[in-house]
Design an enzyme around this catalytic site. Structure first.
Site, PDB file in Angstrom:
ATOM      1  CE1 TYR A  29      -3.222   2.879   0.442  1.00 26.04           C
ATOM      2  CE2 TYR A  29      -2.918   2.782   2.810  1.00 26.04           C
ATOM      3  CZ  TYR A  29      -3.479   3.375   1.705  1.00 26.04           C
ATOM      4  OH  TYR A  29      -4.303   4.467   1.861  1.00 26.04           O
ATOM      5  CG  ASP A  68      -3.959   2.033  -3.334  1.00 24.57           C
ATOM      6  OD1 ASP A  68      -3.431   2.702  -4.254  1.00 24.57           O
ATOM      7  OD2 ASP A  68      -4.784   2.510  -2.535  1.00 24.57           O
ATOM      8  CG  ASN A  70      -2.130   5.735  -3.107  1.00 26.14           C
ATOM      9  OD1 ASN A  70      -3.214   6.164  -3.501  1.00 26.14           O
ATOM     10  ND2 ASN A  70      -1.936   5.307  -1.882  1.00 26.14           N
ATOM     11  CG  ASP A 165     -12.249   3.752  -1.588  1.00 25.33           C
ATOM     12  OD1 ASP A 165     -11.801   2.632  -1.264  1.00 25.33           O
ATOM     13  OD2 ASP A 165     -11.758   4.824  -1.155  1.00 25.33           O
TER      14      ASP A 165
END
Length: 175
Positions: A29, A68, A70, A165
């Protein structure tokens, strides 16, 4: 030992590495640069150090990085690229950091298989009915070492799966 060996990163608990007989699976993450880009400098340091960590693992055996990350790497990876160039996840610095990971010999499995696929997102903000309008970002990835690319069968975005989400992604790989 802690995942990356760097206390400033490992204290946030962002990386899990599993070793299998023929490859490593790294789930991460990646730090968000934050509203107002308050963590962009940290993110740039993270990108350099994490790339070094992955390259070190890759010298031992090939790896799959998932999670993720990002960052929406290319303009096709988000709905509104022009309006987001100064927002976390789409700054030039974050995109360049991901580009350097790819230049180090790793491959974005989804974009490799679907180089022109648009509107393929894995994240939608909860605001403004973004998901129902498919106003999203592709932030979740399976990134592969070159040694695993011959076994790549598919990299799927499961955008019909609800509950977050983000949506799940699936890698089909022969190892």
């Amino acid at each position: 030992p802690p995942p990356t060996g760097k206390e400033e990163h490992d204290k946030e608990g962002r990386v899990i590495t599993a070793e299998f007989p023929t490859f490593f699976l790294v789930t991460a993450y990646i730090p968000n640069s934050g509203r107002g880009l308050v963590r962009l400098d940290y993110r740039k340091t993270w990108d350099v150090d994490f790339r070094a960590y992955l390259s070190g693992l890759e010298q031992r055996k090939p790896l799959v990085l998932c999670g993720d990350l990002n960052v929406a790497h290319e303009e096709v990876d988000l709905k509104n690229p022009k309006g987001n160039k100064k927002n976390a996840g789409f700054t030039a610095e974050e995109r360049e950091g991901f580009g350097q990971l790819l230049a180090a010999g790793f491959t974005d499995s989804f974009r490799h298989l679907y180089p022109e696929r648009a509107y393929a997102y894995t994240f939608w903000t909860y605001m403004m009915n973004s998901r129902s309008k498919n106003v999203g970002w592709r932030l979740d990835y399976f990134v592969l070492s070159a040694g695993l690319m011959p076994g790549l069968c598919d990299s799927k975005i499961r955008n019909k799966a609800m509950g977050s989400d983000h949506c799940p992604i699936t890698l089909l790989l022969v190892v």
